[in-house]
Enzyme design. Sequence first.
Site, PDB file in Angstrom:
ATOM      1  N   LYS A   1      -6.939  -8.368   3.255  1.00  0.00           N
ATOM      2  CA  LYS A   1      -8.330  -8.379   2.776  1.00  0.00           C
ATOM      3  C   LYS A   1      -8.793  -9.793   2.446  1.00  0.00           C
ATOM      4  O   LYS A   1      -9.945 -10.160   2.701  1.00  0.00           O
ATOM      5  CB  LYS A   1      -8.470  -7.477   1.549  1.00  0.00           C
ATOM      6  CG  LYS A   1      -8.170  -6.010   1.797  1.00  0.00           C
ATOM      7  CD  LYS A   1      -9.048  -5.406   2.882  1.00  0.00           C
ATOM      8  CE  LYS A   1     -10.472  -5.202   2.464  1.00  0.00           C
ATOM      9  NZ  LYS A   1     -11.249  -4.435   3.481  1.00  0.00           N
TER      10      LYS A   1
ATOM     11  N   PRO B   1     -15.126  -4.083  -3.855  1.00  0.00           N
ATOM     12  CA  PRO B   1     -14.951  -2.980  -4.803  1.00  0.00           C
ATOM     13  C   PRO B   1     -13.563  -3.013  -5.441  1.00  0.00           C
ATOM     14  O   PRO B   1     -12.591  -3.487  -4.851  1.00  0.00           O
ATOM     15  CB  PRO B   1     -15.115  -1.723  -3.931  1.00  0.00           C
ATOM     16  CG  PRO B   1     -15.598  -2.203  -2.608  1.00  0.00           C
ATOM     17  CD  PRO B   1     -15.142  -3.603  -2.468  1.00  0.00           C
ATOM     18  N   VAL B   2     -13.505  -2.459  -6.650  1.00  0.00           N
ATOM     19  CA  VAL B   2     -12.228  -2.235  -7.314  1.00  0.00           C
ATOM     20  C   VAL B   2     -11.703  -0.865  -6.874  1.00  0.00           C
ATOM     21  O   VAL B   2     -12.060  -0.379  -5.810  1.00  0.00           O
ATOM     22  CB  VAL B   2     -12.382  -2.345  -8.841  1.00  0.00           C
ATOM     23  CG1 VAL B   2     -12.703  -3.777  -9.252  1.00  0.00           C
ATOM     24  CG2 VAL B   2     -13.477  -1.398  -9.367  1.00  0.00           C
TER      25      VAL B   2
ATOM     26  N   ALA C   1     -14.427  -0.405   7.574  1.00  0.00           N
ATOM     27  CA  ALA C   1     -13.127   0.095   8.000  1.00  0.00           C
ATOM     28  C   ALA C   1     -12.050  -0.975   7.891  1.00  0.00           C
ATOM     29  O   ALA C   1     -12.195  -2.080   8.401  1.00  0.00           O
ATOM     30  CB  ALA C   1     -13.206   0.583   9.449  1.00  0.00           C
ATOM     31  N   SER C   2     -10.958  -0.638   7.196  1.00  0.00           N
ATOM     32  CA  SER C   2      -9.779  -1.485   7.135  1.00  0.00           C
ATOM     33  C   SER C   2      -8.621  -0.617   6.665  1.00  0.00           C
ATOM     34  O   SER C   2      -8.788   0.211   5.768  1.00  0.00           O
ATOM     35  CB  SER C   2      -9.989  -2.646   6.161  1.00  0.00           C
ATOM     36  OG  SER C   2      -8.935  -3.571   6.231  1.00  0.00           O
TER      37      SER C   2
ATOM     38  N   SER D   1      -6.438   5.741  -2.655  1.00  0.00           N
ATOM     39  CA  SER D   1      -7.178   5.577  -3.911  1.00  0.00           C
ATOM     40  C   SER D   1      -7.130   6.844  -4.755  1.00  0.00           C
ATOM     41  O   SER D   1      -6.929   6.785  -5.977  1.00  0.00           O
ATOM     42  CB  SER D   1      -8.634   5.204  -3.617  1.00  0.00           C
ATOM     43  OG  SER D   1      -8.714   3.971  -2.940  1.00  0.00           O
TER      44      SER D   1
END
Length: 284
Positions: free
Chosen positions: A129, A152-153, A48-49, A167
């Site tokens: 991040k 992850p991308v 979670a962020s 995303s």
Amino acid sequence: MKPGDAKNVQLKNLEYAAERLKLFKADLLDYNSVLAAIDGCDGVFHVASPVPSGSVPNPEVELVEPAVKGTLNVLKASSEAKVKRVVFVSSAAAVVMNPRFPKDQLLDETCWSDAEYCKMTNNWYSYSKTVAEIEALEYAKKSGLEVISLCPVHVVGPMLFQKVNASSLVLINLLKGGSEQVVNHLRKVVDVRDVAEALKFVYETTEAEGRYICMAHMDTSQGLVEILRETYPDYNYPKSFKEEGNETSKLTSARLQNLGWSYRPLKETLVEAVESYKQMSILD
């Protein structure tokens, strides 16, 4: 969000959820609530962020504090609960934002975003991040807690929840934005299901350690549109693409692949993402 909220219906409908799923109400900034959720666990996945879909009025409070203090709360609670291994989800945003990188450099796990540069350019998500991952790995060194970070991308694929996230918006805008012209960005993509497999994989693989980039494919915006148009010719795609301003940094996920992780074809990811948008009436 409370365990009984309607938002959790999809989770409760997952296979074996009735027997294996237990939900806790936890606030990342409330250490005791985090500890209550972690106590008794052998492993923890901290995923979670906050991910903004637009500008953030107060980034230090809305992004940085939850990412950094929240992460440290999870790690400290994991130490107190004697958790065996923590998998922390960072981001490629903590890898790529550095003006000192040569344009043709292939970026790997040794590369880090420049936190001050992120702040200076108002890339607050990248800043949050980057700082959170640095803090996580530093905490691991000092405490002895086993922490693995996954970067992850751009994550796409079928959606579990109906709410559109930041995303998915990138892909949705290519499908229905109808722009006259867009920048032909180099897109680094990974399927959400392959990210989930990567999380499970590094948790279960004894020799996994440190930091891993999680990326499946690199293609341009135009390349993604061409793949989508093969199956869905009638959407309102951009009319043209321009190369000006296109980023050239490239990543490698060789370290994770060499450990044994694999991923699905790009077309499968894109098509199944669109099918999930259609089922949820997101593209109407």
